[in-house]
Design an enzyme around this catalytic site. Structure first.
Site, PDB file in Angstrom:
ATOM      1  CD  GLN A   1      -1.451   0.049   3.619  1.00 35.84           C
ATOM      2  OE1 GLN A   1      -2.604   0.362   3.358  1.00 35.84           O
ATOM      3  NE2 GLN A   1      -1.009  -0.057   4.855  1.00 35.84           N
TER       4      GLN A   1
ATOM      5  NE  ARG B   1      -3.120   7.622   8.037  1.00 40.66           N
ATOM      6  CZ  ARG B   1      -4.249   8.199   8.452  1.00 40.66           C
ATOM      7  NH1 ARG B   1      -4.389   8.597   9.705  1.00 40.66           N
ATOM      8  NH2 ARG B   1      -5.252   8.386   7.623  1.00 40.66           N
TER       9      ARG B   1
ATOM     10  CG  ASP C   1      -8.659   3.138   2.711  1.00 42.54           C
ATOM     11  OD1 ASP C   1      -9.695   2.665   3.205  1.00 42.54           O
ATOM     12  OD2 ASP C   1      -7.655   3.434   3.385  1.00 42.54           O
TER      13      ASP C   1
ATOM     14  CD  GLU D   1     -14.837   5.621   5.138  1.00 38.67           C
ATOM     15  OE1 GLU D   1     -15.109   4.677   4.392  1.00 38.67           O
ATOM     16  OE2 GLU D   1     -13.686   6.071   5.278  1.00 38.67           O
TER      17      GLU D   1
ATOM     18  CG  ASP E   1      -9.407   0.662   9.334  1.00 38.27           C
ATOM     19  OD1 ASP E   1      -9.199  -0.069   8.347  1.00 38.27           O
ATOM     20  OD2 ASP E   1      -9.210   1.883   9.336  1.00 38.27           O
TER      21      ASP E   1
ATOM     22  CG  HIS F   1      -3.402  -4.018   6.954  1.00 34.86           C
ATOM     23  ND1 HIS F   1      -2.458  -3.176   7.505  1.00 34.86           N
ATOM     24  CD2 HIS F   1      -4.169  -3.242   6.143  1.00 34.86           C
ATOM     25  CE1 HIS F   1      -2.656  -1.950   7.048  1.00 34.86           C
ATOM     26  NE2 HIS F   1      -3.683  -1.952   6.215  1.00 34.86           N
TER      27      HIS F   1
END
Lengths: 667, 667
Positions: free
Chosen positions: A273, A286, A390, A393, A457, A522
C-alpha cells in the site's frame, strides 16, 4: 397481485396475499413532518442530532384507484402508487407538499427476523434494534463496554457504536422471505424494535420502495441481486494463497516475501500500500497520498512486478479519493476545478492529523473521468492486479459539490460513486474478473461496482464489537445485502490505547480468513509495535498450513464463487440460509456456511482449546478428524491450526474434502 | 397586563409588555402528540427510551376571549387560558382530547441565559442544552470523559451524564428576569438549545405554567420563593463548627471526636449514620436499614446524646424510606399494608446488592403518618438534632401505589413526599428551626419541606462533572430554583474503581464548605481505604483553622441565613446575582457570592498554589491578605488554608471581616 382490503377505518395492503401494510386511524402507516439536523464531523466520525418539529400521522386514507391510495391529514397528503414489475412490488410516493421527514411502517410479525442493511458488525439479526443508515468510520471499540472505545472517544470522538459502519444501506431481508429496498441515499433510520411494524425513516420522501418475495433464502438472494446487480467473478489467483500486505520498499518487502515462501506460505500476491510513499504521524505509519509510484522506495516497479508475475505472484497497490495538498495530482485536480469545494468556493481541505488533503469531486463527470484515468494510467497500466480502494465514507456535510446537490444527501451515495469510478477504470481496460480491488465503504450499488469488500479497520483484539469476532456478522450482513465477496485484514488493523496484536490473534484470524473471499494480511497502523508474521517462523508455518488448505479447497471455492456471480449467494452464508426450519440458527453470528457444503465455526476467543458448535440437522464430517455428527450441539477440540470446520457428508465434493481430511488430519 | 397582538397568521402574547409566546403557522407554540416510553431501572439509575408516534403542530389559533386562545389543527385543540394573580402570569391548558405528549415553546432571545431546574452539576448556565427532568442517582463520573463513569457503567449502568441528578425540577430563572414553573411532576425535558424558543416537553398536559417578572435577581428569588415556599431557618448550632460524620459505635466515634477537639476542631455535631447498625457489602460499608437505635454498638444512646449536649455538641442520625426485609419496621409496615407493592400485589422488594428492602408507600396517608411517627419516636424523641433523610429518587416505575396513580407519574413527586414526611414530623414536635435534616433528592416543594439539602454522592476526586468542582454549580442551580441551604460531604463520598480520597482533596473540600450552609464530613463508602481526618493531625489542624473561620463568620452568616428565610436569597449566589451588568459573570460556575459581601473562588484543582479570579466591578479586600482590588481579572496566592475569598470594602460588616483578616492573615 396487489390487493386493498378495507373494513371501517382499516386498510390492508397485500402483495402476493402477504400483508405489507396494515393501516388504521390509530396506527397509520405513513407520517410526514419536518425536522432540523445538526451534524458534527470528526474525521469520518459523525455526531448527528435530529430535532423533530412535527410528525403528522396521515391517519385518513382514500383509495384513488386499484393501484393507488392517498393517505392524508387535513391538506397534507401522500399518494402511494403501487405497481408490479418482474415479480417486484414497487411503491412510489408523492407528497402534497415538500417535507423533509418521512416515516413508513411496514407490517411486521412478532417472530420475524431481519438481516442486511449493509455491513453490521455488532448484531447480525437486526430485530429489536434501530439502525442509522449513514456511512462513517466504523469506530474503534464500538461499545460502551470497550475501554478502547472510551479512549478513542476522548481522542477523536471515534469510539463508534453498534450501528456505526462504513457500509450501511436501506436494504434488508425478512424471515417472511422478502427483500426490501428503499430508494433514497438520504440519512435514514431503520427501526426494527416494534413487534408489529418496521419503521423506516428518511430525511426526504424516498423515490420508491421495492419488495419481492421468494420461496427460499437462496432464491431470495438471487432475486435481490438480480435487482442490485452482482460483481464480476474473483480472479482465480486469489485462491492460490495469501495476499501479503507488506510495506517499506522493494528490498524489504521482497525480503519478507522470500522468508514467507521459505517457510511454506503460498503467496498469491504482494500488496504494497506504500507504493506511492510513506509518511509518519502520531497515529502511526500513513501513506503518501499522491497516487504515483514512488521511485525512491520502489525503484523500477514495473520490473519488480514483471519478476513477481513470472513467479505467479501478483502485485497490488492502494488508492483513495483524497489527494495530498500541493502534490502533483492535487495540483492538477485543483487547477481543473476537480476538487470538492467549501462554502467559500475554495478547495475543501480536510485535516487528517498532520497532513492536509483535497477530495476529488466524483459528481463532476470530468473529474470522475480524470480520476478513472489516474487509476488506469498509474495503477492498471503499471501491471497491478488489484488495490485497496480506500475511504468513501468521509464526504463532509458542508462540502459544495459540482452537481449542486446538498452534500448531506450525497454523503451515502459517495461510496457508490467511488466504487463506480474504480469499476469503470477496470471495465474500460477490459480487466473485470482479472483485477480485484477491495473497498470498506459502500452503499446501494456496491453489489455491482465493488469487485470485493473488506471489513474495515478492526481493533487488534478479541472484543465482540470491533475485534476478531465482529468480522463474521459483517460478512453475513453484507452477504444478505447482496455483497458476496467479503474478507478482513488478517490480524486486524487498529492498535491504539495499549491494544497490541498478539501472535495468537494473528493465527486465529488467519484460520478464519481461509473461509472468506480471500486471505490477505495487513501490518496494521503501527507495524513495529505489533505482531508481524515475518518475525516468527512458527506463525509462518501455521500460515503456510492455512494457505495450503486454501489451495486444496480451490476446486470447491471456485464453485462457491460461481454461485456468487451467477446466483448472488454470498460466499459466507448464515446457517439458516440452507437450514431454514431451525429457529436457533437465526440467532447465530459466530458461525457460517462457506458455500453449500462447509460449516465453519472459527475460534474467535483467546486461550481456547475446544469449542461448542451447533450443527444443523444434516450429516457432517469434521474436516480435520473425520468424525461424523448428525446435527445438534457438540463439542470439539480446536487447537490452533484446527478450527472447527465440517463438510456435508452428502456433498458432491465429498471426495475432495476426504483427501483434505487425510492431508490436514488432526491426529 | 396580558395582551394578544395579531397580524395575519401571527399571534404574540405579551405579559407586562414582554413577549412570552410568538406563534405563527410555520412556528407554532404548542404541539400535542402521542408517545410510548420504555424505562429500565438499575438501582436508581434509569434508561429512558422515548418513542414519539405523533407530534402535531397546533398551527392554527382563534382568540376565544381576552384571556383565552384556542390553538388547533383539525379537531385537535388546546385551549390556553391566562390569568394574573399576585403579579404572576398563570396559563392553564385544556386539550380537546387526551394526549400523553405535550410541547410548548416559550419565546427566547438569542442572548438569554437560563438557570435553575434543580441541582445541576455539570452546567450552571442551562442555555444551549437539553435537560431531562427525572429524579435519579446523580451518577458516578457523569461524563463520557470520565474513566470512573466508564467503569460505573460497566458495573451498574451508574455512570450518569450531564443531566442526571437527584433533584430536577421544571422551574427556572431567565436572564430576561422572569422565573417560570410548569405544574406537573411527569417526566419532562426542558430544551434550551434553540436561539428563538425554549421547548418545554411533558408526558402529560401540565396543569399550568406560572411566570413572573421582577426588576432584579434578588427580587426575582423573593418572588419565586413566595410561590414555592421557603424553609425554616437553620438552627444556630450548625454555624459553631463542623458536623463530624463518624461511624463505628460509641467508643470509636467519641475517640475520634476527642482527637478532633484536641487538635482544635470546633465541632457543632456528631453525625452517626450507623446509629441503627452496620452491614458490609462489596460496595462498601452500608447501614442497617431498620431505623431503631442499635444497642450493641451505641449502648445507652440517650445518655451519650445528653453528655454531648452538655458539651454543646448535637447528635445526628440517618433515615431513608426503605426498610430492611424481615426486620421490625419492615414487618410492621408489611402487616399494615404500608409498603409499595409490585404488579402482583406483593410487597415490592428492591435488591440493593446483597440486601433486600421494602419502600414505605408515602401516597398512603396512614403509612405516611406511621412513618412520620417513626421519625418522631425513633429519632426526634431520642434527642437528635438532625439527620440525613436519604434517598427519594428510587421509586421504581413498575411499582403499584396506594393512591392509584401510575408510579411513572409519581416518580418525580416522591422526593417531595419524603421531604414532607420529615417536615411534618419535625413541625408537629415544634422543632422547626431547631432540627435540621438534609436531603439529596428533591422536586417542586423541596424549597419549603427540605430543611436543607446536600449535593449527593460526589466522587472523591477533582473531576469537573462529579468531583469537588461540581458542588459549586449544584449549589448555584438549586439556589436559583429557590433552595437556599446547600452543602456537600467534605471529601466527597464515592470511592470506586481506583478513586481514593487524598488529604489534599479533603483539605480543599473543607475550605469550600466553610462557605456553604454548613460544614459536614463524611467517611465515604469505603472508610478504611480513603483518607480520614482522624488519621492525620495536620488535617485536623487545618480543619480547626477552617472551623474557627466559620465560627468567626457566624454574625455575618446569620444575616445570610435571615436573607434566605425572609427573602429567599440562596446562601451561595452566582456572581451576576448582585452584578447583573457584567456579561462575563453569567458564565461563571467556579466562584460564588456567599451572601452579599463575600466573594469565594475556592480551589477545586489539585497542586494549586495560586489562582486567577474574576472580580465584579466593586472594591474587594482579600480576606487573608488585606490587599484591595477594584474588579477585573487578578491572580492571587492560594496555598492550602487560604482559598481566594474577598469581602466588599463597603460591607456593613467590614469591621468583622477586618478582625478576621487579622486573625487569619496569610502573612
Amino acid at each position: 397481485m396487489i390487493r386493498f382490503e378495507t373494513s371501517e377505518d382499516r386498510l390492508e395492503i397485500k402483495f402476493n396475499e402477504e400483508r405489507i401494510f396494515l393501516h388504521t386511524e390509530e396506527h397509520p402507516c405513513f407520517f410526514l413532518g419536518r425536522g432540523r439536523e445538526k451534524i458534527a464531523s470528526y474525521l469520518g466520525n459523525f455526531e448527528i442530532d435530529d430535532y423533530i418539529d412535527t410528525r403528522m400521522p396521515l391517519a385518513s386514507y382514500e383509495i384513488v384507484d386499484e393501484n393507488a391510495v392517498r393517505f392524508f391529514t387535513g391538506s397534507l397528503s401522500l399518494k402511494v402508487t403501487f405497481r408490479v414489475e418482474n415479480n417486484r412490488l414497487i411503491a412510489s410516493f408523492n407528497p402534497s407538499k415538500p417535507v423533509n421527514r418521512f416515516w413508513m411502517r411496514l407490517h411486521a410479525e412478532a417472530e420475524e427476523h431481519i438481516y442486511g442493511c449493509g455491513a453490521q458488525a455488532s448484531y447480525f439479526n437486526l430485530r429489536d434494534r434501530d439502525f442509522r443508515i449513514w456511512t462513517s468510520e466504523g469506530g474503534v471499540g464500538r461499545s460502551p463496554a470497550s475501554l478502547t472505545a472510551f479512549y478513542a472517544n476522548l481522542d477523536t470522538r471515534g469510539g463508534g457504536s453498534y450501528d456505526t459502519t462504513y457500509y450501511p444501506e436501506p436494504t434488508f431481508i425478512s424471515s417472511r422471505k422478502y427483500w426490501c429496498h428503499v430508494g433514497s441515499f438520504s440519512y435514514s433510520r431503520l427501526n426494527f424494535e416494534h413487534p408489529d411494524f418496521h419503521e423506516i425513516h428518511f430525511w426526504e420522501v424516498p423515490n420508491k420502495m421495492v419488495l419481492e418475495f421468494a420461496d427460499t433464502y437462496p432464491e431470495l438472494l438471487t432475486r435481490l441481486t438480480d435487482y442490485t446487480g452482482r460483481p464480476p467473478k474473483l480472479p482465480d489467483f486469489v485462491h492460490d494463497g495469501v495476499i501479503l500486505g507488506l510495506q517499506g520498499g522493494t528490498e524489504k518487502v521482497l525480503g519478507h516475501l522470500d522468508k514467507a515462501l521459505e517457510n511454506g506460505v503460498d503467496v498469491s500476491a504482494l500488496w504494497c500500500q506504500d507504493w506511492a510513499g510513506i509518511r509518519y504521524t502520531s497515529f502511526g505509519k500513513r501513506l503518501y497520498w499522491n497516487w504515483v509510484k514512488n521511485e525512491e522506495i520502489y525503484p523500477k516497479l514495473e520490473k519488480t512486478i514483471q519478476d513477481l508475475d513470472a513467479k505467479g505472484i501478483a502485485f497490488m497497490t492502494y488508492i483513495c479519493p483524497f489527494l495530498l495538498q500541493n502534490e502533483s495530482l492535487f495540483n492538477e485536480a485543483e487547477e481543473n476545478g476537480f476538487l470538492v469545494l467549501n462554502k467559500d468556493g475554495e478547495t475543501y481541505i480536510e485535516d487528517f492529523g498532520e497532513f492536509y488533503c483535497g477530495l476529488v469531486d466524483l459528481t463532476n463527470p470530468e473529474a470522475f473521468n480524470w480520476y478513472k484515468g489516474v487509476i488506469q494510467k498509474n495503477l492498471i497500466d503499471l501491471g497491478v492486479k488489484g488495490w485497496m480502494a480506500d475511504f468513501g465514507e468521509y464526504l463532509p456535510v458542508d462540502a459544495v459539490l459540482h452537481n449542486g446537490i446538498d452534500a448531506k444527501k450525497m454523503h451515502n451515495h459517495w461510496p457508490v460513486l467511488w466504487a463506480m469510478c474504480n469499476y469503470e477504470a477496470v471495465r474500460e481496460r477490459e480487466k473485470l474478473g482479472e483485477i480485484v480491488y477491495f473497498m470498506r465503504a459502500g452503499g446501494h450499488g456496491s453489489q455491482r461496482y465493488a469487485t470485493s469488500m473488506w471489513a474495515g479497520d478492526q481493533s487488534v483484539n478479541w472484543e465482540k464489537d470491533d475485534g476478531l469476532p465482529s468480522v463474521i456478522p459483517i460478512a453475513l450482513s453484507t452477504g444478505m445485502t447482496g455483497i458476496p465477496f467479503m474478507h478482513s485484514d488478517i490480524g486486524g488493523y487498529t492498535s491504539l490505547h495499549g491494544n497490541v496484536r498478539t501472535r495468537e490473534l494473528f493465527d486465529r484470524w488467519c484460520e478464519l480468513n481461509v473461509f472468506t473471499a480471500y486471505m490477505r494480511t495487513h501490518e496494521g497502523n503501527r507495524p513495529s509495535e505489533n505482531f508481524q508474521f515475518y518475525d516468527d517462523e512458527d506463525a509462518m508455518r501455521h500460515m503456510g498450513r492455512m494457505t495450503s488448505l486454501r489451495k486444496a479447497l480451490k476446486p470447491y471455492i471456485k464453485t462457491v464463487v460461481d454461485e456468487a456471480v451467477n446466483q448472488g449467494y454470498p460466499m459466507q452464508r448464515p446457517l439458516f440460509f440452507h437450514y431454514e426450519d431451525d429457529e436457533r440458527l437465526y440467532h447465530k453470528q459466530d458461525a457460517f456456511m462457506f458455500g453449500r457444503d462447509l460449516l465453519v465455526h472459527p475460534v474467535t476467543k483467546s486461550d481456547v482449546d475446544e469449542q461448542g458448535v451447533l450443527l444443523p440437522n444434516d450429516a457432517w464430517i469434521h474436516l480435520f478428524t473425520k468424525e461424523t455428527f448428525h446435527g445438534g450441539s457438540i463439542r470439539v477440540k480446536a487447537p490452533i491450526g484446527f478450527p472447527p470446520v465440517f463438510y456435508r457428508a452428502s456433498s458432491a465434493q465429498a471426495k475432495l474434502f476426504e483427501s483434505i481430511q487425510k492431508k490436514f488430519s488432526m491426529t
